[in-house]
Design a protein around this motif. Sequence first.
Motif, PDB file in Angstrom:
ATOM      1  N   GLU A  26       0.802  -1.222   0.000  1.00  0.00           N
ATOM      2  CA  GLU A  26       0.000   0.000   0.000  1.00  0.00           C
ATOM      3  C   GLU A  26       0.838   1.277   0.000  1.00  0.00           C
ATOM      4  O   GLU A  26       0.361   2.339  -0.383  1.00  0.00           O
ATOM      5  N   ALA A  84      -0.705   4.254  -2.162  1.00  0.00           N
ATOM      6  CA  ALA A  84      -0.930   3.690  -3.483  1.00  0.00           C
ATOM      7  C   ALA A  84      -2.375   3.882  -3.940  1.00  0.00           C
ATOM      8  O   ALA A  84      -3.276   4.156  -3.138  1.00  0.00           O
ATOM      9  N   ALA A  85      -2.609   3.693  -5.240  1.00  0.00           N
ATOM     10  CA  ALA A  85      -3.940   3.889  -5.822  1.00  0.00           C
ATOM     11  C   ALA A  85      -4.953   2.878  -5.298  1.00  0.00           C
ATOM     12  O   ALA A  85      -6.160   3.136  -5.349  1.00  0.00           O
ATOM     13  N   ASN A  86      -4.482   1.742  -4.793  1.00  0.00           N
ATOM     14  CA  ASN A  86      -5.435   0.767  -4.239  1.00  0.00           C
ATOM     15  C   ASN A  86      -5.984   1.203  -2.884  1.00  0.00           C
ATOM     16  O   ASN A  86      -6.786   0.492  -2.283  1.00  0.00           O
ATOM     17  N   CYS A  87      -5.560   2.384  -2.433  1.00  0.00           N
ATOM     18  CA  CYS A  87      -6.087   2.958  -1.181  1.00  0.00           C
ATOM     19  C   CYS A  87      -6.757   4.307  -1.450  1.00  0.00           C
ATOM     20  O   CYS A  87      -6.760   5.189  -0.583  1.00  0.00           O
ATOM     21  N   ASN A  88      -7.312   4.456  -2.636  1.00  0.00           N
ATOM     22  CA  ASN A  88      -7.888   5.747  -3.018  1.00  0.00           C
ATOM     23  C   ASN A  88      -9.066   6.178  -2.154  1.00  0.00           C
ATOM     24  O   ASN A  88      -9.397   7.366  -2.101  1.00  0.00           O
ATOM     25  N   THR A 146       1.117   9.750  -4.399  1.00  0.00           N
ATOM     26  CA  THR A 146      -0.211   9.154  -4.326  1.00  0.00           C
ATOM     27  C   THR A 146      -0.950   9.436  -5.627  1.00  0.00           C
ATOM     28  O   THR A 146      -0.514  10.230  -6.457  1.00  0.00           O
ATOM     29  N   ASP A 147      -2.089   8.802  -5.793  1.00  0.00           N
ATOM     30  CA  ASP A 147      -2.897   8.960  -7.004  1.00  0.00           C
ATOM     31  C   ASP A 147      -3.670  10.272  -6.957  1.00  0.00           C
ATOM     32  O   ASP A 147      -4.375  10.548  -5.989  1.00  0.00           O
ATOM     33  N   GLY A 171      -7.320  10.102  -5.950  1.00  0.00           N
ATOM     34  CA  GLY A 171      -7.705   9.540  -4.664  1.00  0.00           C
ATOM     35  C   GLY A 171      -8.056  10.571  -3.611  1.00  0.00           C
ATOM     36  O   GLY A 171      -7.777  11.765  -3.747  1.00  0.00           O
ATOM     37  N   ASP A 211       3.833   5.092  -8.411  1.00  0.00           N
ATOM     38  CA  ASP A 211       4.320   4.054  -9.327  1.00  0.00           C
ATOM     39  C   ASP A 211       4.948   4.615 -10.601  1.00  0.00           C
ATOM     40  O   ASP A 211       4.961   3.952 -11.633  1.00  0.00           O
TER      41      ASP A 211
END
Length: 238
Positions: free
Chosen positions: A61, A137-141, A162-163, A166, A184
Amino acid sequence: MFTCKGAIDFYQQRFPDAPEQLWQLVPNGYDEKMFEGATTTQCKNSGEIRLLHAGTIYPIERDPTLLFQALANLKNQGQIRKEQFKVILRATSHDHQYAPMLEQLKITDLVTLEPAIPYKEALNEMLEVEALLLLQAANCNFQVPAKAYEYIRAQKPILALTDEAGDTADVIKQSQMAIIAPLDDVAKIELAIVSLIEKIRTDKLTVLPMAEIERFSRDKQAQRLAVIIDDVIGMQEK
């Protein structure tokens, strides 16, 4: 009740028939009492810039792999030197994973892994360094780490990897002192680091006044929660 707008949007799509009053936003925040007695120091225009990440760095994350690569690239290009720029990773909980990576990339002179310290000391450190690092990370937007609010309270420049889409980016932008790049993307991280250094050295970042920062406090969120509870009680009494 939710702490992030993205989470509300997600569940509204899954449950479109739910009543509008169900979707209530009460964000996290910082605890002003923990900052009592501490003083924010001014950012330096020259000399060493210390970039601090406070707290756990999860390998997925908050994966720092590409940040490390970006630092190695900038070092090899001569754009950053150990005398001028240091990254402090405080209490990552995964030092055993990151230490070999730093060795392999030959950036142990730029990045130090430091042990955990008491919470109030950690807040004081945020106020002492020149800049703060946020990884998400984007999976925690649909999440915002609590440290994002503490970083805003610290009134320091923030490098947020970060994204842009998000919730973390949405919150941290409001500090008016954030430089954002994807976690990333090595090339964009490099540009963000260079930009951060330049803005600190040329004093091109404007500190958000405390009067505006106070809206991120937990006291303000508690007031919001109290209003919601009063509304619920009022509806039940009708």
